[in-house]
Design a protein around this motif. Structure first.
Motif, short mmCIF file in Angstrom:
data_model
loop_
_atom_site.label_atom_id
_atom_site.label_comp_id
_atom_site.label_asym_id
_atom_site.label_seq_id
_atom_site.Cartn_x
_atom_site.Cartn_y
_atom_site.Cartn_z
N GLN A 21 23.03 -99.91 47.84
CA GLN A 21 22.25 -98.84 47.22
C GLN A 21 22.89 -97.47 47.36
OE1 GLN A 21 18.52 -100.12 49.52
NE2 GLN A 21 17.66 -99.23 47.65
N LEU A 22 23.98 -97.37 48.09
CA LEU A 22 24.59 -96.07 48.33
C LEU A 22 25.18 -95.49 47.05
CD1 LEU A 22 26.45 -96.71 51.72
CD2 LEU A 22 24.32 -95.43 51.36
N PRO A 23 25.21 -94.17 46.92
CA PRO A 23 25.85 -93.56 45.76
C PRO A 23 27.32 -93.95 45.69
CG PRO A 23 24.57 -91.93 46.98
CD PRO A 23 24.65 -93.16 47.84
N MET A 365 19.54 -94.72 44.04
CA MET A 365 20.57 -94.56 45.07
C MET A 365 19.94 -94.12 46.38
SD MET A 365 23.58 -92.71 42.81
CE MET A 365 22.41 -91.72 41.86
#
Length: 506
Positions: A21-23, A365
Motif C-alpha cells: 500500500q505504500l506510495p 496509499m
C-alpha cells in the motif's frame, strides 16, 4: 538513544506490513543535495503526486507531494494529522536547542509559540504596521532613484528596517554597517543551509549528533553558530528590557512579549528566540520576492508593465505615490504581486517539512505515522518551460485550477502557514505598485547597446532560494515622477526620525 532505535524498528515492521500500500518512489535517494527541489520535481514527474523517498530523515519515511491538490488534501483538509514537524537533528537540536518554534513538533511549546506570533502578526494586527511600511517604502523608492545599480542592497535595507522596527522598535539605515542585521543574516544563512533534506547523515543516523565536535567539524561549526545566535537574541532582548525599565522603549513586538511573559510561561531565552522569529524570516523572504519581481520585469516586463502603468495612472494619477488605500482598485498590480509569489517562491521547498501524527490512507496509499511530508513548490509535473518559465499575472484575473483562495502556496500550508504572511504580502503589493508607478524597469544594456540576457533559473541554493545577482536598468518614468519620489521620501524621513533618537542608537 534506545527509544530512537525502538521507534525505527517499529517503523520498519510497519512499512513491511503495508508494503503493497505504500506510495511509489525511488529505491534509493541522493544525499548532499544543494537544490533538492529539482530532485523532488524529477521524483514527482516519475512517480506521481505522492511519492515515498527513503533515507532523507530519521524515524520514518519521507513523502513528497507532487501537486497542489495532494498538498491541499493532506496538509489543509487533514491538517490535524499533518501539523507536526519531523525531527531536525542538526537545525532543530544542535543549532537551535529546540527553541525555534518553526521546527517544534506539535505540542504545548509550539501552540504557545504560534499563539504568540499570531497575536503580533495576524491580519488585523498587521494593518497597524502599514504606516511603517508606507514610510520605508518611500525611502526605498528614493534609494532606487539615487542608486539604481544597488537595488538589491536597497531591497534588503527596506525589508530589514520594516521587520526590525516592528520587532524591536528601531530603524535600519544601512544593512552593511548594522551589526545586528549582519549577525541575523549570518544566522539565517546557517539555518537555511543546514535544513536542506538529505544534506547531513545525522538526520538519517541521529546517533551521529553525539560524536564529539573535535572529531566532527560540521558539528563544531553548528555549535559555534548556536552560541552566536544566543548572544544576538539575548542581547536584543536585554536591550529592550533595559529601555522598558528606563521608560524609553518604543512599543513593538518584543515589548508586547515582555508584557505577556508571565502569562506565556516563557523563559528569557525562549522569549528571545520567539522575538527573533519574524526578525529571522522576514528579511530574506521580502527582499528575495521583490528581487524576483525585478527579474520578471527584465525578462517579461514588456508583456505586463504597460498594462500595470496604465492602471496606476488611471487610479493614482501623476502627483503622488500609490498607497494602501489604492490597493482595492489596483487589481492588476495585486495580480503581479501574486504571480511573483507563485513564480519564484522564496520558500521553494514549501516551507519547513511537516510530519504526520497518525497513520493515514490517501487515494489507496498508506502514509504511516511519523512520516516526513514535503510539499515543494517546484514539483508540478508541468515542465519548467511552461509553469515556471512563464510570468503571467493574468492567471490571477481568471479562474484558477489551484486549491484555496490565494492561487499560490508561497506561505506554506495548513496550520503551519507563515504567521507573517499578511505583513509580507502588504510589503510586496505596495512596493510593486510604487516601483512601477515611478520607474521603467528594463534589461540592462551592454557596451554595444544590446540587452544583457538574464538567467531566470539562476537562484541560490539552500532551504530558501533567491535570485543570484543580475543586472537591470531602473530609470524614472519622467522628471515629474522623480520629483514626487524625492518629495515623499523627504516627508517619510521626517516622520521616521522619531525611531532614530539617541535611545534607539545607544
Amino acid at each position: 538513544m534506545l527509544g530512537t532505535i525502538l521507534w525505527s524498528l517499529r517503523q520498519t515492521l510497519k512499512l513491511r506490513a503495508h508494503r503493497s500500500q505504500l506510495p511509489p518512489g525511488p529505491t534509493s535517494t541522493k544525499t548532499g543535495l544543494a537544490r533538492p527541489w529539482v530532485y523532488f520535481r524529477e521524483v514527482s514527474a516519475r512517480h506521481g503526486d505522492v511519492a515515498l523517498v527513503p533515507g532523507l530523515s530519521s524515524g520514518g519515511p519521507t513523502v513528497v507531494l507532487g501537486s497542489a491538490r495532494a498538498a491541499w488534501d493532506l496538509l489543509e483538509r487533514r491538517g490535524a494529522a499533518y501539523s507536526s514537524r519531523p525531527r531536525f537533528v542538526v537545525g532543530g537540536e544542535l543549532l537551535s536547542g529546540g527553541l525555534r518554534g518553526l521546527m517544534a513538533s506539535y505540542g504545548p511549546f509550539w501552540r504557545r509559540w504560534r499563539r504568540t506570533l499570531h497575536s503580533g502578526f495576524m491580519q488585523r494586527k498587521s494593518t497597524s504596521y502599514r504606516p511603517i511600511q508606507r514610510l520605508e517604502s518611500a525611502v526605498l523608492a528614493r534609494d532606487l532613484l539615487v542608486d539604481p545599480h544597488g537595488f538589491r542592497a536597497h531591497l534588503e535595507r527596506y525589508a530589514a528596517s520594516v521587520i526590525v522596527l516592528v520587532t524591536y522598535g528601531r530603524r535600519v539605515t544601512d544593512v552593511a554597517s548594522d551589526e545586528v542585521v549582519r549577525c541575523n543574516i549570518e544566522a539565517m544563512e546557517r539555518l537555511t543551509s543546514v535544513n536542506i533534506p538529505g544534506k547531513y547523515a545525522a538526520e538519517r543516523y541521529p546517533v551521529l549528533k553525539y560524536v564529539p565536535a573535535i572529531f566532527a567539524p560540521w558539528k563544531a561549526e553548528v555549535l559555534k553558530q548556536r552560541q552566536k545566535d544566543i548572544r544576538m537574541y539575548m542581547g536584543l532582548l536585554n536591550d529592550i528590557k533595559d529601555k522598558v525599565a528606563r521608560g524609553v522603549a518604543t512599543p513593538c513586538f518584543t515589548t508586547h512579549l515582555l508584557e505577556e511573559q508571565e502569562a506565556l510561561g516563557m523563559t528569557d531565552l525562549e522569549l528571545a528566540y520567539t522575538a527573533g522569529s519574524p526578525f529571522g524570516a522576514g528579511i530574506e523572504t521580502t527582499s528575495g520576492t521583490l528581487a524576483s519581481f525585478f527579474l520578471a520585469c527584465v525578462e517579461f516586463g514588456h508583456n505586463f508593465i504597460p498594462r500595470a502603468q496604465e492602471e496606476l495612472d488611471r487610479v493614482v494619477g501623476r502627483d503622488r505615490l500609490p498607497t494602501f488605500e489604492d490597493m482595492d482598485d489596483l487589481k492588476y498590480i495585486r495580480a503581479i504581486a501574486s504571480e511573483t509569489l507563485r513564480w519564484r517562491p522564496v520558500a521553494v521547498l514549501g516551507g519547513t517539512p511537516h510530519a504526520s501524527t497518525a497513520d493515514d490512507v490517501y487515494n489507496g496509499m498508506f502514509i504511516p505515522k511519523g512520516s516526513t511530508i514535503i510539499a515543494p513548490l517546484w514539483t508540478s509535473k508541468s515542465p519548467p518551460t511552461s509553469y515556471y518559465r512563464l510570468f503571467k499575472p493574468e492567471r490571477f484575473l481568471e479562474e484558477r485550477d489551484f486549491p484555496g483562495t490565494l492561487g499560490h502556496a508561497a506561505f506554506g500550508w495548513g496550520r503551519r502557514v507563515c504567521p507573517g504572511m499578511h505583513l509580507a504580502t502588504a510589503s510586496v503589493n505596495l512596493n510593486i505598485a510604487r516601483i512601477l508607478w515611478a520607474f521603467n524597469v528594463t534589461p540592462a544594456k551592454d557596451e554595444k547597446g544590446q540587452n544583457i540576457e538574464v538567467d531566470i533559473f539562476a537562484f541560490t541554493d539552500g532551504f530558501n532560494s533567491s535570485p543570484l545577482p543580475f543586472p537591470c536598468s531602473i530609470k524614472p518614468r519622467s522628471a515629474h515622477h522623480a520629483e514626487v519620489v524625492e518629495r515623499e521620501a523627504r516627508q517619510a524621513l521626517t516622520e521616521l526620525a522619531s525611531y532614530e533618537g539617541k535611545e534607539e542608537k545607544s
